[in-house]
Design a protein around this motif. Structure first.
Motif, PDB file in Angstrom:
ATOM      1  N   ARG A 151       0.850  -1.190   0.000  1.00  0.00           N
ATOM      2  CA  ARG A 151       0.000   0.000   0.000  1.00  0.00           C
ATOM      3  C   ARG A 151       0.888   1.243   0.000  1.00  0.00           C
ATOM      4  O   ARG A 151       2.099   1.152   0.134  1.00  0.00           O
ATOM      5  CB  ARG A 151      -0.925   0.016   1.218  1.00  0.00           C
ATOM      6  N   ASP A 152       0.241   2.371  -0.157  1.00  0.00           N
ATOM      7  CA  ASP A 152       0.980   3.625  -0.233  1.00  0.00           C
ATOM      8  C   ASP A 152       1.507   3.996   1.150  1.00  0.00           C
ATOM      9  O   ASP A 152       0.747   4.306   2.066  1.00  0.00           O
ATOM     10  CB  ASP A 152       0.063   4.729  -0.770  1.00  0.00           C
ATOM     11  N   GLY A 153       2.796   3.946   1.327  1.00  0.00           N
ATOM     12  CA  GLY A 153       3.414   4.288   2.600  1.00  0.00           C
ATOM     13  C   GLY A 153       4.855   4.679   2.376  1.00  0.00           C
ATOM     14  O   GLY A 153       5.516   4.213   1.426  1.00  0.00           O
ATOM     15  N   TYR A 154       5.357   5.531   3.254  1.00  0.00           N
ATOM     16  CA  TYR A 154       6.696   6.069   3.037  1.00  0.00           C
ATOM     17  C   TYR A 154       7.330   6.407   4.381  1.00  0.00           C
ATOM     18  O   TYR A 154       6.682   6.942   5.285  1.00  0.00           O
ATOM     19  CB  TYR A 154       6.611   7.327   2.167  1.00  0.00           C
ATOM     20  N   VAL A 155       8.626   6.070   4.494  1.00  0.00           N
ATOM     21  CA  VAL A 155       9.448   6.515   5.611  1.00  0.00           C
ATOM     22  C   VAL A 155      10.790   6.952   5.031  1.00  0.00           C
ATOM     23  O   VAL A 155      11.374   6.251   4.199  1.00  0.00           O
ATOM     24  CB  VAL A 155       9.665   5.409   6.665  1.00  0.00           C
ATOM     25  N   GLY A 156      11.249   8.108   5.452  1.00  0.00           N
ATOM     26  CA  GLY A 156      12.532   8.604   4.991  1.00  0.00           C
ATOM     27  C   GLY A 156      13.487   8.803   6.151  1.00  0.00           C
ATOM     28  O   GLY A 156      13.097   9.301   7.208  1.00  0.00           O
ATOM     29  N   LEU A 157      14.737   8.399   5.972  1.00  0.00           N
ATOM     30  CA  LEU A 157      15.789   8.615   6.964  1.00  0.00           C
ATOM     31  C   LEU A 157      16.847   9.499   6.350  1.00  0.00           C
ATOM     32  O   LEU A 157      17.303   9.262   5.222  1.00  0.00           O
ATOM     33  CB  LEU A 157      16.417   7.284   7.399  1.00  0.00           C
ATOM     34  N   SER A 158      17.258  10.511   7.085  1.00  0.00           N
ATOM     35  CA  SER A 158      18.323  11.402   6.638  1.00  0.00           C
ATOM     36  C   SER A 158      19.314  11.590   7.777  1.00  0.00           C
ATOM     37  O   SER A 158      18.912  11.901   8.902  1.00  0.00           O
ATOM     38  CB  SER A 158      17.759  12.753   6.197  1.00  0.00           C
ATOM     39  N   VAL A 159      20.588  11.366   7.492  1.00  0.00           N
ATOM     40  CA  VAL A 159      21.660  11.555   8.479  1.00  0.00           C
ATOM     41  C   VAL A 159      22.590  12.621   7.939  1.00  0.00           C
ATOM     42  O   VAL A 159      23.059  12.544   6.800  1.00  0.00           O
ATOM     43  CB  VAL A 159      22.429  10.244   8.730  1.00  0.00           C
ATOM     44  N   ARG A 160      22.877  13.631   8.753  1.00  0.00           N
ATOM     45  CA  ARG A 160      23.683  14.753   8.292  1.00  0.00           C
ATOM     46  C   ARG A 160      24.465  15.347   9.452  1.00  0.00           C
ATOM     47  O   ARG A 160      24.199  15.056  10.624  1.00  0.00           O
ATOM     48  CB  ARG A 160      22.786  15.828   7.677  1.00  0.00           C
ATOM     49  N   VAL A 161      25.405  16.179   9.104  1.00  0.00           N
ATOM     50  CA  VAL A 161      26.131  16.946  10.118  1.00  0.00           C
ATOM     51  C   VAL A 161      25.230  18.085  10.560  1.00  0.00           C
ATOM     52  O   VAL A 161      24.726  18.843   9.723  1.00  0.00           O
ATOM     53  CB  VAL A 161      27.447  17.495   9.549  1.00  0.00           C
ATOM     54  N   PRO A 162      24.966  18.233  11.854  1.00  0.00           N
ATOM     55  CA  PRO A 162      24.030  19.278  12.309  1.00  0.00           C
ATOM     56  C   PRO A 162      24.571  20.675  12.040  1.00  0.00           C
ATOM     57  O   PRO A 162      25.772  20.938  12.163  1.00  0.00           O
ATOM     58  CB  PRO A 162      23.907  19.014  13.814  1.00  0.00           C
ATOM     59  N   LEU A 163      23.649  21.556  11.665  1.00  0.00           N
ATOM     60  CA  LEU A 163      24.015  22.953  11.399  1.00  0.00           C
ATOM     61  C   LEU A 163      23.951  23.807  12.662  1.00  0.00           C
ATOM     62  O   LEU A 163      24.648  24.816  12.774  1.00  0.00           O
ATOM     63  CB  LEU A 163      23.090  23.540  10.334  1.00  0.00           C
ATOM     64  N   ASP A 164      23.097  23.405  13.617  1.00  0.00           N
ATOM     65  CA  ASP A 164      22.925  24.168  14.854  1.00  0.00           C
ATOM     66  C   ASP A 164      23.480  23.371  16.035  1.00  0.00           C
ATOM     67  O   ASP A 164      23.503  22.134  16.009  1.00  0.00           O
ATOM     68  CB  ASP A 164      21.443  24.471  15.086  1.00  0.00           C
ATOM     69  N   PRO A 165      23.898  24.050  17.089  1.00  0.00           N
ATOM     70  CA  PRO A 165      24.448  23.349  18.254  1.00  0.00           C
ATOM     71  C   PRO A 165      23.467  22.366  18.875  1.00  0.00           C
ATOM     72  O   PRO A 165      23.858  21.326  19.389  1.00  0.00           O
ATOM     73  CB  PRO A 165      24.786  24.481  19.228  1.00  0.00           C
ATOM     74  N   ARG A 166      22.177  22.685  18.863  1.00  0.00           N
ATOM     75  CA  ARG A 166      21.164  21.802  19.441  1.00  0.00           C
ATOM     76  C   ARG A 166      19.868  21.936  18.647  1.00  0.00           C
ATOM     77  O   ARG A 166      19.619  22.985  18.034  1.00  0.00           O
ATOM     78  CB  ARG A 166      20.919  22.154  20.902  1.00  0.00           C
ATOM     79  N   PRO A 167      19.056  20.873  18.643  1.00  0.00           N
ATOM     80  CA  PRO A 167      17.785  20.958  17.900  1.00  0.00           C
ATOM     81  C   PRO A 167      16.887  22.050  18.477  1.00  0.00           C
ATOM     82  O   PRO A 167      16.785  22.227  19.689  1.00  0.00           O
ATOM     83  CB  PRO A 167      17.167  19.572  18.108  1.00  0.00           C
ATOM     84  N   SER A 168      16.245  22.767  17.605  1.00  0.00           N
ATOM     85  CA  SER A 168      15.319  23.812  18.045  1.00  0.00           C
ATOM     86  C   SER A 168      14.212  23.961  17.016  1.00  0.00           C
ATOM     87  O   SER A 168      14.431  23.768  15.819  1.00  0.00           O
ATOM     88  CB  SER A 168      16.041  25.154  18.232  1.00  0.00           C
ATOM     89  N   CYS A 169      13.037  24.286  17.504  1.00  0.00           N
ATOM     90  CA  CYS A 169      11.888  24.447  16.617  1.00  0.00           C
ATOM     91  C   CYS A 169      12.052  25.721  15.785  1.00  0.00           C
ATOM     92  O   CYS A 169      12.576  26.734  16.268  1.00  0.00           O
ATOM     93  CB  CYS A 169      10.599  24.526  17.430  1.00  0.00           C
TER      94      CYS A 169
END
Length: 302
Positions: A205-223
């Motif tokens: 069926r129609d379904g999707y999951v994407g994984l992306s691994v990268r070097v972070p641009l910011d010191p910590r995750p923020s909204c």
């Protein structure tokens, strides 16, 4: 075959090899230079002069061997012998060029030059009326066919595979993956200098999951600010950031971001909810050799 005849035969084959080892590269260089300067049409005069000249030189080289090669007993026979040796040897050289063009390793430049005369010597050996000489020529021909047709191409594929693995492993710190989501399969993976991503699609069926691994641009995750309409975002105590975009009609797009050492992993989906994506993110691990081999075998890596 007496010892004198054996020495004559060896000298005869050696002279054929030496002549063509010198002559073929010279003619080949002349053909390339002519094609580069005047186009393919200019090759005709070079071939019209070069081929008869090489056959004439071979014919002259066969004169001392008339005692061991019956076809060299007279000038007309020597010309026929030289033509046959030239045609058969050239076919061998062309086969070698095809194999080399497909990545078969033929040694250093000096070795490749030395090998250009070998097909002509092997062809000449078949015209020596001695079973041991012909047996040796047959063994040489069989070895060349086995290496050029089977062993060499297999080694070339292995070298290309090793180089491809090394290219993907160049940015080892980005190569992370998750367990394949239930009911899905990998359809595409992309390895770059700054990121590594894998896409999973549902099988039935129609379904999707994407994984992306990268070097972070910011010191910590923020909204992100300002907040977009129909988007909710939160960062928990662990530092995981969840962002949910709601679509008219009840659909949603969930994104979870987590720091893992020096990299940042992000999973997204429009079919799985946040708890399911979080469980997938908990399986994040370095990409193993077997998993990399699997991606390459499926031709999913781009």
């Amino acid at each position: 075959m007496t010892s004198d005849e054996g020495a004559q035969t060896a000298l005869h084959l050696l002279l054929v090899w030496a002549l063509m080892t010198v002559a073929i590269p010279v003619v080949g260089f002349a053909l390339m230079a002519t094609a580069w300067a005047g186009g393919y049409g200019a090759l005709v005069p070079v071939l019209a002069v070069g081929v008869p000249l090489l056959v004439a030189l071979l014919s002259m080289m066969g004169a001392p061997a008339k005692a061991v090669v019956p076809l060299c007993a007279s000038a007309p026979k020597r010309l026929g012998w030289a033509t046959l040796v030239f045609v058969l040897g050239t076919l061998g050289v062309l086969a070698g060029l095809v194999a080399y063009g497909h990545g078969v390793h033929l040694g250093s430049a000096g070795t490749r030059v030395a090998l250009t005369g070998a097909p002509y010597a092997v062809a000449a050996a078949f015209f020596v009326p001695n079973r041991w000489v012909r047996l040796g020529a047959t063994a040489a021909l069989a070895a060349a066919v086995a290496y050029g047709g089977f062993i060499g191409p297999d080694q070339a594929r292995q070298r290309r595979h090793t180089a491809e693995v090394a290219r993907y492993r160049e940015h080892q710190e980005l190569l992370y993956t998750i367990d394949t989501p239930p009911g899905m399969r990998v359809v595409r993976a992309e390895a770059g200098s700054a990121s590594f991503g894998i896409e999973y699609h549902s099988i039935r069926r129609d379904g999707y999951v994407g994984l992306s691994v990268r070097v972070p641009l910011d010191p910590r995750p923020s909204c992100p600010t300002p907040r977009e309409k129909d988007v909710t975002c939160a960062v928990n105590k662990r530092g995981d950031m969840s962002m949910v975009r709601t679509f008219p009609g009840g659909g949603h797009h969930v994104t979870l971001t987590r720091r893992y050492g020096a990299v940042e992993a992000e999973v997204t989906s429009q079919t799985l909810d946040e708890p399911a994506l979080r469980r997938l993110l908990d399986t994040l691990h370095p990409l193993s050799d077997a998993e990399l081999e699997g991606l390459m075998k499926e031709k999913a890596l781009g």
